[in-house]
Design an enzyme around this catalytic site. Structure first.
Site, PDB file in Angstrom:
ATOM      1  CG  HIS A 244       1.173  -4.833 -13.456  1.00 10.25           C
ATOM      2  ND1 HIS A 244       2.356  -5.273 -12.922  1.00 10.25           N
ATOM      3  CD2 HIS A 244       1.046  -3.532 -13.073  1.00 10.25           C
ATOM      4  CE1 HIS A 244       2.924  -4.271 -12.237  1.00 10.25           C
ATOM      5  NE2 HIS A 244       2.145  -3.218 -12.317  1.00 10.25           N
TER       6      HIS A 244
ATOM      7  CG  ASN B  72      -3.433  -7.135   8.281  1.00 12.09           C
ATOM      8  OD1 ASN B  72      -3.665  -6.638   9.379  1.00 12.09           O
ATOM      9  ND2 ASN B  72      -4.123  -6.799   7.196  1.00 12.09           N
ATOM     10  CD  GLU B  73      -7.830  -6.862   8.096  1.00 10.78           C
ATOM     11  OE1 GLU B  73      -8.112  -6.917   6.888  1.00 10.78           O
ATOM     12  OE2 GLU B  73      -8.125  -5.874   8.803  1.00 10.78           O
TER      13      GLU B  73
ATOM     14  CD  GLN C 137      -2.925  -1.155   2.300  1.00  9.99           C
ATOM     15  OE1 GLN C 137      -2.640  -1.783   3.309  1.00  9.99           O
ATOM     16  NE2 GLN C 137      -4.057  -0.485   2.193  1.00  9.99           N
TER      17      GLN C 137
ATOM     18  CG  ASP D 211       2.894  -0.260 -10.957  1.00 14.90           C
ATOM     19  OD1 ASP D 211       2.624  -1.340 -10.378  1.00 14.90           O
ATOM     20  OD2 ASP D 211       2.749  -0.090 -12.183  1.00 14.90           O
TER      21      ASP D 211
ATOM     22  CE1 TYR E  93      -9.455  -1.508   9.839  1.00 10.76           C
ATOM     23  CE2 TYR E  93      -9.587   0.857   9.529  1.00 10.76           C
ATOM     24  CZ  TYR E  93      -8.859  -0.302   9.490  1.00 10.76           C
ATOM     25  OH  TYR E  93      -7.549  -0.285   9.116  1.00 10.76           O
TER      26      TYR E  93
HETATM   27  C1  GBH Z   1      -7.771  -3.324   6.772  1.00 12.18           C
HETATM   28  O1  GBH Z   1      -8.778  -4.108   6.257  1.00 12.18           O
HETATM   29  C2  GBH Z   1      -6.495  -3.691   6.104  1.00 12.18           C
HETATM   30  O2  GBH Z   1      -5.659  -4.402   6.980  1.00 12.18           O
HETATM   31  C3  GBH Z   1      -5.769  -2.527   5.510  1.00 12.18           C
HETATM   32  O3  GBH Z   1      -4.806  -2.987   4.609  1.00 12.18           O
HETATM   33  C4  GBH Z   1      -6.765  -1.594   4.868  1.00 12.18           C
HETATM   34  O4  GBH Z   1      -6.137  -0.565   4.165  1.00 12.18           O
HETATM   35  C5  GBH Z   1      -7.608  -1.026   5.961  1.00 12.18           C
HETATM   36  O5  GBH Z   1      -8.190  -2.022   6.734  1.00 12.18           O
HETATM   37  C6  GBH Z   1      -8.704  -0.110   5.479  1.00 12.18           C
HETATM   38  O6  GBH Z   1      -9.645  -0.789   4.712  1.00 12.18           O
HETATM   39  O7  GBH Z   1     -18.013  -7.104   3.409  1.00 12.18           O
HETATM   40  O8  GBH Z   1     -18.035  -6.061   1.227  1.00 12.18           O
HETATM   41  O9  GBH Z   1     -18.665  -4.790   3.176  1.00 12.18           O
HETATM   42  C7  GBH Z   1     -10.057  -3.816   6.690  1.00 12.18           C
HETATM   43  C8  GBH Z   1     -10.909  -4.987   6.392  1.00 12.18           C
HETATM   44  C9  GBH Z   1     -12.246  -4.336   4.541  1.00 12.18           C
HETATM   45  C10 GBH Z   1     -13.087  -5.675   6.343  1.00 12.18           C
HETATM   46  C11 GBH Z   1     -13.655  -4.111   4.075  1.00 12.18           C
HETATM   47  C12 GBH Z   1     -14.448  -5.385   5.914  1.00 12.18           C
HETATM   48  C13 GBH Z   1     -15.881  -4.935   4.177  1.00 12.18           C
HETATM   49  C14 GBH Z   1     -16.161  -5.386   2.792  1.00 12.18           C
HETATM   50  N1  GBH Z   1     -12.223  -4.607   5.960  1.00 12.18           N
HETATM   51  N2  GBH Z   1     -14.506  -5.188   4.492  1.00 12.18           N
HETATM   52  S1  GBH Z   1     -17.830  -5.870   2.644  1.00 12.18           S
END
Ligand code: GBH
Length: 474
Positions: free
Chosen positions: A46, A174-175, A26, A59, A317
């Site tokens: 790409h 991560n996740e 990122q 990139d 979040y």
């Molecule tokens: C994190 O993911 C990541 O670790 C990070 O890389 C990212 O930039 C940051 O948060 C901000 O997004 O089910 O279709 O509503 C967050 C993970 C991404 C989980 C969106 C929930 C919802 C998609 N979240 N997701 S949906």
């Protein structure tokens, strides 16, 4: 009384730590420099730029591969205790494979970064894997091929060897949910495999075994000399029952187990949550699968994975509402969970990330759930943040930050949740996956039209700075 919105006047405990986070793909850019090969993100974006809303890719991103000294200065001025960043596997092992040739230039980059942080008194915290699998391993099935385990463990072990004298905080993954469900069962993240109801579970199984083995490797070979800690970070919504009914309550609890327990139950209690095993076994059988779509751990694997954490990382979040659902007819994680996810239209919604609502009390409820469910383990919030568009007057991010940290303080002081620290996502605006550069999470704005990728602190940067120095919400 859990649902209040008042800002808290408690202080952050003395040993509570603050940080800020990023991830390699990122921010780094330099996607093909100094021997780095393609990750699944380079390769897929790409090949098909249209995956991303603005056709952006990593990139160049924030060009942190070249501008790391400026980043360190921004981190130092912010006053945080630690910086959470990730290492790009493809910079260390271009082929991805265990035992393959190590890439010195990549090794040097992270040495410079780590030493630069330490020179300013900032603790480095390394995420070993933040979604950028070497494409060369994806060619061979990626996380769906069990041979990934040896490759991952070798890579992790190499990082312990290279950097463990200075890095004392490691996050293996991560996740996992996003890596596996979004990447292998859906098309939300690379490698966009869309293998509904099957791929995600296989990926998760190999990932959990990889995590457990990396943890045991550290424990056996490095812990005594290096004295560090190893953890895994999972993302969790808070799931609130949509209504008062027993079925909504049960759906919300099921959602917690399916989204979060899928990973944390094996790591903390051993094996998948019973409700997952039960439902997926039964539904698979009805669907005519010969075996459950949820793979089985051996007894040895259960024991190896159980307790493989020194603290737990939580990315949180937002909150969602849960109710019962029976509406799917193909093999799917969502059908297996039987959860219908909705939201409350009264919540303040991010204009750039549609999934993100400001629901501060959800954090407090989540922390209380973790305390109850897992016997109050040490929790580090490894990500929390708000998505805006461009602009330095980010008042919504400021209120999000103040309100979420207030609820965190209440969880610590009133509920005795064992929260050891907080990490804001993110230091910088960066490449927000399929949202490209349209969704801005930075305390610092980045001008992506400027070849220099100029960085400018936002209002929220000053607010976080003051929270850290005063150790309270102001
Ligand atoms: C994190 O993911 C990541 O670790 C990070 O890389 C990212 O930039 C940051 O948060 C901000 O997004 O089910 O279709 O509503 C967050 C993970 C991404 C989980 C969106 C929930 C919802 C998609 N979240 N997701 S949906």
């Amino acid at each position: 009384q859990l649902v209040s919105t008042e800002l808290s006047s408690y202080n952050f405990p003395e040993n509570f730590v603050f940080g800020v986070a990023t991830a390699a793909y990122q921010i780094e850019g330099a996607f093909n420099e100094d021997g780095k090969t393609d990750s699944i993100w380079d390769y897929n974006l790409h090949k098909k730029p249209d995956w991303v809303i603005d056709q952006g890719n990593g990139d160049v991103a924030c060009d942190s591969y070249h501008k790391w000294e400026e980043d360190i200065q921004l981190i130092a001025n912010l006053g945080v205790d630690f910086y959470r960043f990730s290492i790009a596997w493809t910079r260390i092992f271009p082929s991805g494979y265990a035992g393959s040739k190590i890439n010195d230039a990549g090794v040097i980059y992270y040495n410079k970064l780590i030493d630069g942080l330490l020179a300013k008194g900032i603790t480095p915290m390394v995420t070993i894997y933040h979604w950028d699998l070497p494409q060369n391993l994806q060619r061979n099935g990626g996380w769906m091929n069990e041979t990934i385990v040896d490759n991952y463990v070798f890579y992790a072990r190499t990082l312990f060897e290279l950097y463990g004298d200075r890095v004392k905080h490691w996050i293996t993954f991560n996740e996992p949910f996003q890596i596996c469900e979004s990447g292998y069962s859906e098309t939300d993240l690379a490698p966009f495999l869309n293998d509904s109801g099957v791929g995600g579970y296989i990926c998760a199984h190999n990932l959990l075994i990889s995590h457990g083995r990396a943890y045991r490797e550290y424990e056996r070979t490095f812990k005594q000399n290096q004295g560090g800690k190893v953890a895994i970070t999972a993302h969790s919504f808070w799931f609130e029952p949509q209504g008062e009914s027993d079925s909504d309550r049960a759906a919300a609890e099921r959602a917690m187990q399916f989204w979060y327990g899928w990973f944390m139950h094996p790591v903390i209690k051993g094996n998948y949550p019973p409700i997952m095993i039960e439902r997926i076994d039964e539904i698979s059988q009805k669907e005519g699968f010969q075996k459950s779509r949820l793979p089985k751990f051996t007894e040895g694997q259960i024991e190896m994975i159980r307790g493989s954490f020194d603290f737990i990382g939580v990315n949180h979040y937002t909150t969602a509402l849960a109710s019962i659902s029976n509406n799917f007819n193909e093999p799917s994680f969502y059908f297996d969970g039987g959860v219908n996810r909705t939201e409350d239209s009264n919540w303040v919604k991010s204009s750039t990330s549609t999934w993100l609502n400001k629901v501060p009390w959800g954090l407090r409820k989540l922390l209380n759930w973790i305390k109850q469910e897992y016997n109050n383990p040490p929790v580090l919030i490894t990500e929390n943040g708000w998505s805006s568009s461009t602009g330095l007057e980010d008042s919504r991010r400021v209120s999000y930050l103040n309100e979420y940290l207030s609820e965190l303080l209440k969880a610590i002081h009133e509920d005795e949740c064992n929260v050891i620290g907080y990490t804001h996502w993110s230091l910088l605006d960066n490449f927000e996956w399929l949202k490209g550069y349209t969704a801005r999470f930075g305390l610092v704005e980045v001008d992506f039209n400027n070849p220099d990728r100029t960085r400018t602190p936002r209002k929220s940067y000053g607010v976080y700075q003051k929270i850290i120095s005063s150790r309270k919400i102001n």
